[in-house]
Design a protein around this motif. Structure first.
Motif, PDB file in Angstrom:
ATOM      1  N   GLU A   1     -58.835  10.763  17.485  1.00 48.03           N
ATOM      2  CA  GLU A   1     -57.899  11.281  18.487  1.00 48.03           C
ATOM      3  C   GLU A   1     -56.602  11.652  17.772  1.00 48.03           C
ATOM      4  O   GLU A   1     -55.842  10.777  17.354  1.00 48.03           O
ATOM      5  CB  GLU A   1     -57.666  10.218  19.562  1.00 48.03           C
ATOM      6  CG  GLU A   1     -57.250  10.823  20.889  1.00 48.03           C
ATOM      7  CD  GLU A   1     -57.316   9.815  22.020  1.00 48.03           C
ATOM      8  OE1 GLU A   1     -58.425   9.375  22.376  1.00 48.03           O
ATOM      9  OE2 GLU A   1     -56.257   9.458  22.538  1.00 48.03           O
TER      10      GLU A   1
ATOM     11  N   ARG B   1     -59.183   5.838  17.369  1.00 53.16           N
ATOM     12  CA  ARG B   1     -60.286   6.264  18.226  1.00 53.16           C
ATOM     13  C   ARG B   1     -61.339   7.082  17.489  1.00 53.16           C
ATOM     14  O   ARG B   1     -61.740   8.161  17.945  1.00 53.16           O
ATOM     15  CB  ARG B   1     -59.740   7.101  19.415  1.00 53.16           C
ATOM     16  CG  ARG B   1     -58.613   6.451  20.167  1.00 53.16           C
ATOM     17  CD  ARG B   1     -59.136   5.375  21.059  1.00 53.16           C
ATOM     18  NE  ARG B   1     -58.134   4.434  21.533  1.00 53.16           N
ATOM     19  CZ  ARG B   1     -57.374   4.575  22.620  1.00 53.16           C
ATOM     20  NH1 ARG B   1     -57.441   5.668  23.328  1.00 53.16           N
ATOM     21  NH2 ARG B   1     -56.545   3.631  22.989  1.00 53.16           N
ATOM     22  N   ARG B   2     -61.766   6.544  16.379  1.00 53.90           N
ATOM     23  CA  ARG B   2     -62.826   7.193  15.613  1.00 53.90           C
ATOM     24  C   ARG B   2     -64.115   7.186  16.419  1.00 53.90           C
ATOM     25  O   ARG B   2     -64.487   6.185  17.028  1.00 53.90           O
ATOM     26  CB  ARG B   2     -63.025   6.408  14.321  1.00 53.90           C
ATOM     27  CG  ARG B   2     -64.024   7.006  13.380  1.00 53.90           C
ATOM     28  CD  ARG B   2     -64.269   6.053  12.208  1.00 53.90           C
ATOM     29  NE  ARG B   2     -65.304   6.565  11.357  1.00 53.90           N
ATOM     30  CZ  ARG B   2     -65.079   7.433  10.363  1.00 53.90           C
ATOM     31  NH1 ARG B   2     -63.849   7.825  10.105  1.00 53.90           N
ATOM     32  NH2 ARG B   2     -66.084   7.895   9.634  1.00 53.90           N
TER      33      ARG B   2
ATOM     34  N   ARG C   1     -65.439  12.302  23.863  1.00 52.36           N
ATOM     35  CA  ARG C   1     -64.500  11.242  23.486  1.00 52.36           C
ATOM     36  C   ARG C   1     -64.962   9.892  24.021  1.00 52.36           C
ATOM     37  O   ARG C   1     -65.642   9.817  25.041  1.00 52.36           O
ATOM     38  CB  ARG C   1     -63.124  11.516  24.107  1.00 52.36           C
ATOM     39  CG  ARG C   1     -62.310  12.480  23.361  1.00 52.36           C
ATOM     40  CD  ARG C   1     -61.066  11.784  22.800  1.00 52.36           C
ATOM     41  NE  ARG C   1     -60.107  12.800  22.377  1.00 52.36           N
ATOM     42  CZ  ARG C   1     -60.241  13.515  21.271  1.00 52.36           C
ATOM     43  NH1 ARG C   1     -61.270  13.318  20.468  1.00 52.36           N
ATOM     44  NH2 ARG C   1     -59.347  14.412  20.968  1.00 52.36           N
TER      45      ARG C   1
END
Lengths: 368, 368, 368, 368
Positions: free
Chosen positions: B149, B89-90, B249
């Protein structure tokens, strides 16, 4: 599914399930229709204070009704455990209504006429509850304003009603109410008719009132709350100031609430609301900010124009009844509301003052 | 259970699993011993900013190491997805280090020497991120300080390591380390020996350092965080000021943190800490207090005397290595730490400057 | 932090907190050191049956001890509420130990010698609990085997101890115990010495036994459980068969458990275990599969070689005591264990039979 | 609140938010009215397989529409990330439709005409996915049937729509729709009028259909699901057999579902359903019962008489449109449905075959 009941209750919160419990116990074939889960809306969000005094500052019909309901709770604790297996978690500490200022004290003093309230000095309060801030100038202590666990009461009413023969339909919204010939409701499970229909779905009652020709508006007053694990503060009594409270539960948690956000329908707690109640709690118990947070939530209190609930018959159609708009007092008033609706349906006498105070066709004075 | 491994890693956080991943991928038979669940301590609590610049305000060895680790992450995103099926989750937005005052600006200006930071005026910032407060006087923008993440990275390292042949023992604390003849550990599953043992359990490494004759103290700096659902603010870049941040996010949440409470070992968020970070977040994005809270948590950053981690060999026993004390930078430094420990074990060259900076027997200057 | 206590208790589960409560109440300056949160390990996972009979099928010392502890619980319900504000949720329904087969019945009949058990025919059972399967051939009813809510008991012990002056250090693992001169422990908060140290950390006591020269092994027997919302089944009594049970709580939930997985240290429920207990529950109450799932969990019972706990002094060092290895009976035995350790420390008489049965230097016969 | 919009969408699930996104992006002033939270009903419960083939076994209009929607998803992954900041978590592994028996194989072979499916032998399957049971006789592999995270897609549509100017009203049920003069809706926030109203609230659309004079019944098919943490199985492809599936997510979880319980409106998972899907999953991956359970849930698929959704205009009133009844295919069909409704409203051409297949006034053949 059955197609006919003696009574249909629309709404499975604490008001609706109390009504169903009292009717089923009286032998009436009753069904509750709840759009989601029993007790998962305003009931679930409430702190459960049976604050007959906390919410009133003067004697009157509302206060009499609240006191009567408080007294029903005494017997309900044992009765519901026997009939449903569920403990409603009654906690007997009472409430301390705190005064920080002279104007606080004056307001509290209006309650002095009530023999159930007792004024305490700051020293007396801190002696009873050593973690309360030293900044107070005193408090009214009301021993009778105990608290219960709302969701437990509601689940106990629902299960008790079921075991007395009622049907509880969860996830079954009432889509429409027909009154052309008899009374009946439409649901996804089909059409169901009844001798009587009771509208008891809190702030979501508005559309049903309108459908039934009653021009009353409800609006929500959103309240945000949180709970903390209290592993060290020996708090026995609920603390209360300016609509905020710290309630010590028997499970070792403190319930802290609540904000007042009129006309906000969103049932999720917001950052700003959570901050506000933490700040407020800290004014009452300075050490509270060391406690560990458990969870946050919000709920919608069903407000009416004059602050009183609507409990009673439809002005024209005797087969339709209403029990909605209990604002901050739904938990407190659920037992007396359940009994009153039962009595109206089965033809038992109801105090005329209550009928007058809560009837739909009353003259309403807008409260500030 | 096997009784012998080439390498035993003590600790299954992001440092320990990165080490295991890099060793297993290099063909070393590796085992991780974790007292609880992989990644459920400090890793789980971190926001995941790869803030090489956010944490440093001047060039130097630490900064070089951080930049190197940041670059490893670029390839890891795809590599870990292929090798573990897990997406780390870059998020590529970069960081805005906000200045409210001249002294803020001066501090940020020390970073100006770095070609990777860019000073923006208040207007430029608000143009990029319209919900940022108008109270700022500017910001340093660092495009390379992206975020990931943390728990996803850690689970990806662990699963990747496992699929390369490593064993991951969760719920298996290391009770003691013996170095009399060879090196071995005692666990509830029995005694296990290895060629090398790596101590990588963050702030809980202290007792193992002591057992192994190393007089280094770790202390925790507790950080409290919360997340909110961001359904309306088009924030692309992480905001940062005075150790607090708002991280957008890709799952639609904002992560908000964090307090700094030294020597507090309790991993639960406190009321006071939650209030503090809400207040801080509101200074950066005034509208944030309308957002709905998701959850709160806390974690312990492993602090060392001089602020640098210990990465390297035991001064005497070459079979023992350490990788602990990464403070606020564990997520950022995990890849470079994993590679460095791997290289020390398999005999690949490691930059001398890094060995010097992070070795245990360095002279430490106490930071404020 | 203080550097000296009269008694240090290692472990903050129900055994450790009971010991601390009883000692603090007796005036001893006591500290509990818990590596995580009070009651969050095996205590939290237990169903809370005070099954003196459920776990024994013959009279004897263990049974006497269990019955004594059961009786202490009677007074504790009120005492803990007064001293901590926490209600331990005692539920008085008793247990029905169901027989499906003749061999089940024979096994249950061994209990017939006990005047507290009563054999019921299938008709009698179904008359009492109409939702129980018709496939049974009878049941032993034990009215005294009530149940409580384990985490509530543990939190009540901890808070009560604290209010009697004890200190409870959560998130503070004991790293080592030194007995060279006096007794003292090492923790991340520093070194603390005491007159007496009690090891009471369940299956995690093993390393401390070993450090203290005691060669006893503990092993976990993992149990997986789940809870469901019971909105319709009027179950009053706990059902029990073959180590599985359905416990009706006063909050309207049923607790269903538990698997038996020896030497599995992982505290998370597995798919296979959840499936197994659902199947088992359905054999007892066929309609249970309509109920809505609440949550799943797992915990580790601390098993010993002969099935009895270790409660007593270190064979050589009188300042060290042990209270661990209560297997499936930790909740039941916590009060009597707390009293026994208290009496051993303050020099009150303890029944010699109990000392013999639970001492460390007993001869142990391996149970199947 | 505004009193007028170009388009009102009733329902904030994935269908409603897709419609709002496509309309807002096309410049239409749009509002979504959702009775609860965006995406928290059927959308939230779905596994997210874009199974154009999984759900069809023959070519035809439905299949063409499904394939078209699948292709829209390709561009949406990047577009939604740019427009909303939310990543929809596309996972490219494809689906293996497993055959255990000859009759399974025959059914799958009907798909052979489609060039996008490929038959694999048991050996080939096990070679690709070594944890799949050896009991299979082969599988159809469909590379294009990837999966996404439904709640992420829905939140991305909603936030994207909002950032394009749409208003999303959560916790705002539509109480009634008036079509006397123009079209307007009643809500607790007041009356709102529009050029067009789109009914898009899944199985809860029934009452609106009825109010608008359309005699179509919807019924729910409840599906129960669970997720596990997959820390060891290198599963890349979704497994599918007999309406059950195991979906490997990029976050390291496996999603396992789903039961089929027609006409069950309760959105909570039941014990029996959870047991059934564990058993089913174990037939596909024997080792799955070692994995740790994450959580359980349930959702309601909106079924129609002939299995096709209703997408199109009201037969008489051109200002009213419908988009409901997507059964198991809501996630898959959301993009094409959003585009089709947009095109119908703004007057772009729509394939006549789609209009025919999904119009309300079609002749419906009851499916088994």
């Amino acid at each position: 599914m059955k197609k006919h009941y003696e009574v249909i209750v629309v709404g499975g919160g604490i008001i609706g399930t109390s009504i169903a419990y009292h009717l089923a116990k009286a032998g009436k074939k009753t069904a509750v229709f709840e759009s989601g889960e029993v007790g998962k809306k305003a009931t679930h969000a409430a702190a459960g204070m049976l604050g007959a005094h906390a919410e009133c500052d003067k004697p009157g019909t509302f206060f009499q009704f609240a006191r009567a309901s408080q007294q029903v709770y005494q017997q309900l604790t044992i009765e519901l455990k026997n009939n449903s297996g569920i403990d409603i978690r009654r906690h007997d500490g009472g409430i301390l209504k705190i005064a920080f200022t002279e104007s606080d004290r004056e307001r509290l003093m209006r309650m002095a006429a009530l023999d159930s309230a007792e004024w305490l000095t700051a020293e007396q309060v801190v002696d009873m509850e050593p973690d309360v801030t030293k900044d107070i100038i005193g408090a009214n202590f009301i021993a009778d304003d105990v608290h219960v666990e709302p969701i437990a009461v509601c689940k106990a009413f629902a299960k008790g009603a079921r075991l007395f023969g009622a049907d509880i339909f969860e996830y079954t919204p009432v889509i429409a109410i027909d009154t052309d010939s008899g009374v009946q409701i439409q649901t996804a499970l089909g059409t169901v008719e009844a001798e009587h229909i009771v509208i008891a779905c809190g702030v979501w009652s508005g559309p049903f009132f309108k459908q039934l020709g009653i021009n009353k508006s409800f609006y929500p007053v959103k309240g945000e709350c949180l709970s903390v694990w209290n592993d060290r503060i020996p708090l026995v009594r609920t603390l209360y100031h300016d609509h905020c409270y710290i309630v010590p539960r028997h499970n070792g948690k403190l319930i802290i609430g609540a904000t007042m956000k009129p006309k906000n329908w969103d049932e999720r707690p917001e950052l700003g609301g959570i901050k506000a109640i933490i700040e407020k709690a800290k004014t009452m118990i300075p050490e509270i900010d060391k406690l560990k947070i458990d969870r946050c939530w919000a709920g919608l209190r069903p407000a009416t124009v004059d602050g009183n609930p609507y409990i009673g018959h439809h002005p024209i159609n005797n087969r339709i009844l209403f029990a909605a708009g209990h604002f901050r007092n739904g938990i407190l008033l659920a037992p007396a509301t359940g009994e009153m609706i039962r009595d109206l349906i089965i033809g038992q006498p109801v105090k005329p003052a209550w009928i007058e105070a809560f009837k739909l066709e009353r003259t309403e004075v807008v409260i500030e």
